[in-house]
Design a protein around this motif. Sequence first.
Motif, PDB file in Angstrom:
ATOM      1  N   MET A   1       0.409  -0.622  -0.156  1.00 47.67           N
ATOM      2  CA  MET A   1      -0.181  -0.056   0.606  1.00 47.67           C
ATOM      3  C   MET A   1       1.189   0.998   0.338  1.00 47.67           C
ATOM      4  O   MET A   1       1.722   1.134   0.480  1.00 47.67           O
ATOM      5  CB  MET A   1      -1.173  -0.294   1.034  1.00 47.67           C
ATOM      6  N   VAL A   3       1.942   5.799   0.263  1.00 51.69           N
ATOM      7  CA  VAL A   3       1.594   6.214   1.343  1.00 51.69           C
ATOM      8  C   VAL A   3       0.133   7.294   0.545  1.00 51.69           C
ATOM      9  O   VAL A   3      -0.479   7.440   1.751  1.00 51.69           O
ATOM     10  CB  VAL A   3       2.368   7.329   1.455  1.00 51.69           C
ATOM     11  N   ASP A   5      -2.535   5.943  -0.208  1.00 57.06           N
ATOM     12  CA  ASP A   5      -4.020   4.902  -0.614  1.00 57.06           C
ATOM     13  C   ASP A   5      -4.375   5.050   1.128  1.00 57.06           C
ATOM     14  O   ASP A   5      -4.434   3.937   1.929  1.00 57.06           O
ATOM     15  CB  ASP A   5      -3.437   3.275  -1.601  1.00 57.06           C
ATOM     16  N   ARG A   6      -2.904   4.911   1.645  1.00 60.84           N
ATOM     17  CA  ARG A   6      -2.707   4.387   3.394  1.00 60.84           C
ATOM     18  C   ARG A   6      -3.239   6.040   4.457  1.00 60.84           C
ATOM     19  O   ARG A   6      -3.594   6.922   3.971  1.00 60.84           O
ATOM     20  CB  ARG A   6      -1.579   4.006   4.039  1.00 60.84           C
ATOM     21  N   GLU A   8      -4.695   8.341   7.077  1.00 62.44           N
ATOM     22  CA  GLU A   8      -4.065   9.107   8.198  1.00 62.44           C
ATOM     23  C   GLU A   8      -4.854   9.090   9.638  1.00 62.44           C
ATOM     24  O   GLU A   8      -5.964   8.406   9.254  1.00 62.44           O
ATOM     25  CB  GLU A   8      -4.311  10.480   8.272  1.00 62.44           C
ATOM     26  N   SER A  58       5.535   6.053   6.809  1.00 60.98           N
ATOM     27  CA  SER A  58       6.697   4.891   7.633  1.00 60.98           C
ATOM     28  C   SER A  58       8.038   5.160   7.090  1.00 60.98           C
ATOM     29  O   SER A  58       8.810   4.582   7.701  1.00 60.98           O
ATOM     30  CB  SER A  58       6.351   3.502   7.222  1.00 60.98           C
ATOM     31  N   GLU A  62       9.227   7.741   1.997  1.00 56.70           N
ATOM     32  CA  GLU A  62       7.876   8.173   1.777  1.00 56.70           C
ATOM     33  C   GLU A  62       7.954   9.878   1.769  1.00 56.70           C
ATOM     34  O   GLU A  62       6.839  10.494   1.015  1.00 56.70           O
ATOM     35  CB  GLU A  62       6.577   7.646   2.563  1.00 56.70           C
TER      36      GLU A  62
END
Length: 230
Positions: A1, A3, A5-6, A8, A58, A62
Amino acid sequence: MTVWDRPEPPTRPAPLDRDRIVAAAIALADEGGLDEVSLRKVAARLDVGPMRLYGYISTKQELFDLMLDEVYAEILPAEEPTDWREALHGHAVRTRQAALRHEWLADLLGGRPTLGPNAMAVGEAALSALDGLADIDTIMRAVETVSAYVTGAIRRETANLRAERATGLSKHEWQQAHGPHLTRMLASGRFPTLAKAVHDGRHIDAEETFTTGLTWLLDALAPKLSPPPA
């Protein structure tokens, strides 16, 4: 996935989001280059603990991806171009202008394609302006060729700016300091064509150099991007 798509995390106990993190990182990079960007320094600028940032990103890579995509927003055309040449010329000029505002951009251009929304919008704008003028492979090679020229020109110009700051000498002062050596080397007769370029060539600034090369490149691409006969 990725950054993008992730999701917050919640913003408690102190308000925080990726936009604020990226803005702080860009400010640090603008002040001192990418070496000044670390999660610790970004957290300090935002007055939060470094561990808070890991809920949003992460890795430092990123963070670089997010910074790059944020600058791509500055490269997007404000209006739809009227033809392919205007589209590619505008893309090149806006990219150079963004790199002059953010010198660290030169260090991130030319790597793997970024999948951020702004970068993809920039790519879509460039490709769509050429759509229908040739087959898709030719169109992609044309856009890639312009991008390669822009990246190389930006890196050279940025390197010159950094060298000027590192030595503390302006371009004119550097030329004066190294002039005697260059004069002796050219007077040796070993480099006649280089001597001709130095003595007889017209010396132009970085912007004119960039614009001239870009014009020649677009002229060379024009025959390959002629509309197909009706």
